[in-house]
Design a protein around this motif. Structure first.
Motif, PDB file in Angstrom:
ATOM      1  N   VAL A   1      -7.373   2.406   6.318  1.00 27.12           N
ATOM      2  CA  VAL A   1      -6.655   3.611   5.894  1.00 27.12           C
ATOM      3  C   VAL A   1      -7.154   4.822   6.680  1.00 27.12           C
ATOM      4  CG1 VAL A   1      -6.116   5.134   3.967  1.00 27.12           C
ATOM      5  CG2 VAL A   1      -6.275   2.656   3.594  1.00 27.12           C
ATOM      6  N   ARG A   2      -6.220   5.492   7.343  1.00 23.80           N
ATOM      7  CA  ARG A   2      -6.540   6.729   8.072  1.00 23.80           C
ATOM      8  C   ARG A   2      -5.569   7.817   7.665  1.00 23.80           C
ATOM      9  NH1 ARG A   2      -7.085   2.894  12.659  1.00 23.80           N
ATOM     10  NH2 ARG A   2      -9.311   2.417  12.935  1.00 23.80           N
ATOM     11  N   GLU A   3      -5.264   8.751   8.556  1.00 20.82           N
ATOM     12  CA  GLU A   3      -4.552   9.980   8.160  1.00 20.82           C
ATOM     13  C   GLU A   3      -3.044   9.903   8.282  1.00 20.82           C
ATOM     14  OE1 GLU A   3      -7.187  10.350  10.631  1.00 20.82           O
ATOM     15  OE2 GLU A   3      -8.585  10.484   8.922  1.00 20.82           O
ATOM     16  N   SER A   4      -2.485   8.790   8.768  1.00 19.15           N
ATOM     17  CA  SER A   4      -1.029   8.755   8.976  1.00 19.15           C
ATOM     18  C   SER A   4      -0.252   8.397   7.710  1.00 19.15           C
ATOM     19  CB  SER A   4      -0.676   7.753  10.091  1.00 19.15           C
ATOM     20  OG  SER A   4      -0.963   6.432   9.681  1.00 19.15           O
ATOM     21  N   THR A   5      -0.959   8.146   6.619  1.00 23.48           N
ATOM     22  CA  THR A   5      -0.304   7.832   5.328  1.00 23.48           C
ATOM     23  C   THR A   5      -0.929   8.676   4.223  1.00 23.48           C
ATOM     24  OG1 THR A   5      -1.855   5.977   5.049  1.00 23.48           O
ATOM     25  CG2 THR A   5       0.329   5.465   5.914  1.00 23.48           C
ATOM     26  N   ILE A   6      -0.078   9.223   3.355  1.00 23.69           N
ATOM     27  CA  ILE A   6      -0.547   9.984   2.188  1.00 23.69           C
ATOM     28  C   ILE A   6       0.362   9.668   1.012  1.00 23.69           C
ATOM     29  CG2 ILE A   6      -1.598  11.891   3.497  1.00 23.69           C
ATOM     30  CD1 ILE A   6       0.962  13.516   2.927  1.00 23.69           C
ATOM     31  N   PRO A   7      -0.115   9.960  -0.218  1.00 26.31           N
ATOM     32  CA  PRO A   7       0.758   9.783  -1.392  1.00 26.31           C
ATOM     33  C   PRO A   7       2.012  10.629  -1.294  1.00 26.31           C
ATOM     34  CG  PRO A   7      -1.539  10.054  -2.059  1.00 26.31           C
ATOM     35  CD  PRO A   7      -1.485  10.367  -0.591  1.00 26.31           C
ATOM     36  N   LEU A   8       3.111  10.098  -1.790  1.00 30.77           N
ATOM     37  CA  LEU A   8       4.357  10.829  -1.781  1.00 30.77           C
ATOM     38  C   LEU A   8       4.254  12.038  -2.705  1.00 30.77           C
ATOM     39  CD1 LEU A   8       7.369  10.867  -0.867  1.00 30.77           C
ATOM     40  CD2 LEU A   8       7.885   9.627  -2.983  1.00 30.77           C
ATOM     41  N   SER A   9       4.552  13.206  -2.169  1.00 31.87           N
ATOM     42  CA  SER A   9       4.484  14.412  -2.996  1.00 31.87           C
ATOM     43  C   SER A   9       5.703  14.472  -3.909  1.00 31.87           C
ATOM     44  CB  SER A   9       4.446  15.666  -2.128  1.00 31.87           C
ATOM     45  OG  SER A   9       5.569  15.700  -1.257  1.00 31.87           O
TER      46      SER A   9
ATOM     47  N   TYR B   1       0.836  -1.207   0.000  1.00 29.31           N
ATOM     48  CA  TYR B   1       0.000   0.000   0.000  1.00 29.31           C
ATOM     49  C   TYR B   1       0.870   1.256   0.000  1.00 29.31           C
ATOM     50  CZ  TYR B   1      -3.117   3.656   1.650  1.00 29.31           C
ATOM     51  OH  TYR B   1      -3.809   4.843   1.772  1.00 29.31           O
ATOM     52  N   LEU B   2       1.943   1.235   0.789  1.00 34.70           N
ATOM     53  CA  LEU B   2       2.856   2.377   0.797  1.00 34.70           C
ATOM     54  C   LEU B   2       3.508   2.560  -0.569  1.00 34.70           C
ATOM     55  CD1 LEU B   2       4.599   1.784   4.255  1.00 34.70           C
ATOM     56  CD2 LEU B   2       2.831   3.485   3.723  1.00 34.70           C
ATOM     57  N   ILE B   3       3.830   1.454  -1.217  1.00 32.96           N
ATOM     58  CA  ILE B   3       4.421   1.530  -2.558  1.00 32.96           C
ATOM     59  C   ILE B   3       3.421   2.120  -3.548  1.00 32.96           C
ATOM     60  CG2 ILE B   3       5.390   0.176  -4.461  1.00 32.96           C
ATOM     61  CD1 ILE B   3       6.345  -1.854  -2.332  1.00 32.96           C
ATOM     62  N   GLN B   4       2.161   1.715  -3.425  1.00 34.33           N
ATOM     63  CA  GLN B   4       1.125   2.247  -4.300  1.00 34.33           C
ATOM     64  C   GLN B   4       0.936   3.754  -4.106  1.00 34.33           C
ATOM     65  OE1 GLN B   4      -2.592  -0.031  -4.236  1.00 34.33           O
ATOM     66  NE2 GLN B   4      -1.418  -1.840  -3.638  1.00 34.33           N
ATOM     67  N   LEU B   5       1.244   4.246  -2.922  1.00 33.05           N
ATOM     68  CA  LEU B   5       1.161   5.693  -2.666  1.00 33.05           C
ATOM     69  C   LEU B   5       2.350   6.446  -3.269  1.00 33.05           C
ATOM     70  CD1 LEU B   5      -0.055   5.806   1.070  1.00 33.05           C
ATOM     71  CD2 LEU B   5      -1.412   6.202  -1.000  1.00 33.05           C
ATOM     72  N   GLY B   6       3.267   5.722  -3.871  1.00 33.18           N
ATOM     73  CA  GLY B   6       4.410   6.354  -4.526  1.00 33.18           C
ATOM     74  C   GLY B   6       5.700   6.321  -3.734  1.00 33.18           C
ATOM     75  N   HIS B   7       5.669   5.728  -2.538  1.00 31.73           N
ATOM     76  CA  HIS B   7       6.879   5.674  -1.708  1.00 31.73           C
ATOM     77  C   HIS B   7       7.846   4.620  -2.240  1.00 31.73           C
ATOM     78  CE1 HIS B   7       5.278   8.354   1.402  1.00 31.73           C
ATOM     79  NE2 HIS B   7       4.122   7.735   1.229  1.00 31.73           N
ATOM     80  N   ARG B   8       9.110   4.959  -2.256  1.00 33.04           N
ATOM     81  CA  ARG B   8      10.156   4.043  -2.687  1.00 33.04           C
ATOM     82  C   ARG B   8      11.217   3.857  -1.598  1.00 33.04           C
ATOM     83  NH1 ARG B   8       6.573   3.316  -5.354  1.00 33.04           N
ATOM     84  NH2 ARG B   8       6.360   3.231  -7.632  1.00 33.04           N
ATOM     85  N   ARG B   9      11.351   4.826  -0.722  1.00 37.01           N
ATOM     86  CA  ARG B   9      12.268   4.708   0.427  1.00 37.01           C
ATOM     87  C   ARG B   9      11.424   4.316   1.642  1.00 37.01           C
ATOM     88  NH1 ARG B   9      13.987  10.155  -0.791  1.00 37.01           N
ATOM     89  NH2 ARG B   9      13.812  10.642   1.437  1.00 37.01           N
ATOM     90  N   ILE B  10      11.334   3.010   1.876  1.00 36.81           N
ATOM     91  CA  ILE B  10      10.428   2.491   2.900  1.00 36.81           C
ATOM     92  C   ILE B  10      11.227   1.708   3.943  1.00 36.81           C
ATOM     93  CG2 ILE B  10       8.395   1.057   3.358  1.00 36.81           C
ATOM     94  CD1 ILE B  10       7.599   1.463   0.426  1.00 36.81           C
ATOM     95  N   GLY B  11      11.023   2.056   5.203  1.00 35.87           N
ATOM     96  CA  GLY B  11      11.698   1.366   6.302  1.00 35.87           C
ATOM     97  C   GLY B  11      10.720   0.561   7.136  1.00 35.87           C
ATOM     98  N   MET B  12      11.271  -0.200   8.065  1.00 31.63           N
ATOM     99  CA  MET B  12      10.436  -0.994   8.968  1.00 31.63           C
ATOM    100  C   MET B  12      11.013  -0.966  10.373  1.00 31.63           C
ATOM    101  SD  MET B  12       9.390  -5.048   8.971  1.00 31.63           S
ATOM    102  CE  MET B  12       8.444  -5.695  10.385  1.00 31.63           C
ATOM    103  N   ILE B  13      10.118  -0.812  11.348  1.00 32.65           N
ATOM    104  CA  ILE B  13      10.476  -0.995  12.757  1.00 32.65           C
ATOM    105  C   ILE B  13       9.733  -2.243  13.222  1.00 32.65           C
ATOM    106  CG2 ILE B  13      10.574   0.015  15.052  1.00 32.65           C
ATOM    107  CD1 ILE B  13      10.256   2.756  13.748  1.00 32.65           C
TER     108      ILE B  13
END
Length: 337
Positions: free
Chosen positions: A328-336, A171-183
């Motif tokens: 889906v709530r407000e803590s994720t948005i498409p990468l500008s 889902y994060l990738i679909q929002l346009g993110h490519r630099r994605i980390g994990m905790i």
């Protein structure tokens, strides 16, 4: 003064054997006689000996439940689900906390056997071979929550942690993110640690994206402080991820708190996604995008399987996978751009 069954018999004007028949429901008696004896029980304040009754009836009416920790809302929901079924079938729970210690879990399993539990529900972060051996030798119906158990004739109730983590990351990738980390949580935790981490890695690989070591933090646990420390590690990398997948909601809350302390905004600077959909996910600001699944339903289903085994269904030897969904709530948005 201790009231005995002899006192009840004397009060009701019947024999001790007749009182025993009524209390143990071993033989039918007339309604008038039953009422006279039960009135005598109430008037004298007699409490039947539970151990003696269990030996006569060859049942204790007890489920042994082992959970890793008590302060986690996830496990309170789990126990509520178990309780909803146990009440319906007139079982009572004996609850113990293992503190994620395999040695403590083994000790508790032996204690439950000696206390003649009719069935056991075990929520374990991991199951080592010696634990499996003990479970196999107990001779007591058992259901495992959270772990797929190989080589053990016991059903388990799980969610697909790998798939859920894959979907959250994708889902994060679909929002346009490519630099994605994990905790993450501790990777020795098979389900919440390893499986969620593997789902994260596989989602990146499916889109030909790198899993950069400096963007992954393995936590000591699943607490807010673990998320805070983990985000601090990710922030120390030469380049900050634009999105972070967290292994649970409390880790996500800790990550958000750290980012806020550094003057960074969620989700404008970094999108954050959690896992579990605990109550805090919908009250934190910004409200948390997360994976929803039901600990209540997991506990309810585990207790249902256990009662089915106790009533003669001995063929339950597979993992039952419950549903999850992305909220889906407000803590994720498409990468500008």
């Amino acid at each position: 003064m201790i009231v005995t069954i002899r006192d009840v018999a004397k009060r009701a004007g019947v024999s001790i054997a007749t009182v025993s028949r009524v209390l143990n429901k071993s033989k039918p008696v007339s309604d008038e006689l039953k009422k006279r004896i039960m009135d005598a029980v109430e008037e004298t304040g007699y409490l039947p000996n539970a151990v003696a009754r269990s030996m006569i009836q060859k049942r204790t009416g007890l489920f042994g439940v082992i959970i890793p920790e008590i302060f986690n809302p996830y496990f309170s929901g789990l126990v509520e689900g178990i309780e909803s079924v146990s009440k319906e079938f007139q079982y009572h729970l004996m609850l113990s906390v293992s503190e994620k210690d395999p040695e403590r879990e083994k000790e508790l399993l032996q204690i439950y056997r000696s206390r003649q539990m009719e069935g056991i529900i075990l929520a374990a972060a991991r199951l080592e071979e010696d634990q499996k051996e003990i479970l196999a030798r107990l001779g007591i119906p058992c259901v495992v929550i959270g772990q797929r158990v190989k080589g053990l004739k016991a059903p388990s109730v799980v969610i697909n942690n790998w798939k859920a983590a894959f979907e959250a990351t994708d889902y994060l990738i679909q929002l346009g993110h490519r630099r994605i980390g994990m905790i993450g949580g501790p990777f020795w935790d098979v389900a919440s640690g390893q499986e969620r981490y593997q789902g994260f890695r596989d989602a990146l690989a499916s889109r030909a994206l790198p899993c950069r070591e400096e963007w992954v933090s393995e936590g000591e646990g699943f607490l807010v402080e673990d998320g805070y420390k983990g985000m601090e590690i990710l922030h120390s990398a030469p380049e900050l991820p634009t999105a972070v997948f967290c292994a649970c909601d409390r880790i996500a809350v800790g990550a958000i708190r750290y980012l806020e302390g550094q003057g960074l905004q969620v989700p404008e600077d970094v999108s954050v996604i959690g896992f579990d959909d605990e109550e805090l996910a919908s009250i934190i600001h910004p409200r948390l995008t997360t994976i929803r699944h039901s600990p209540f339903e997991m506990g309810r289903r585990a207790a249902t399987l256990l009662t089915e085994m106790l009533h003669g269904n001995q063929s339950l030897q597979t993992a039952e996978t419950l549903e999850h969904s992305l909220i889906v709530r407000e803590s994720t948005i498409p990468l500008s751009s």
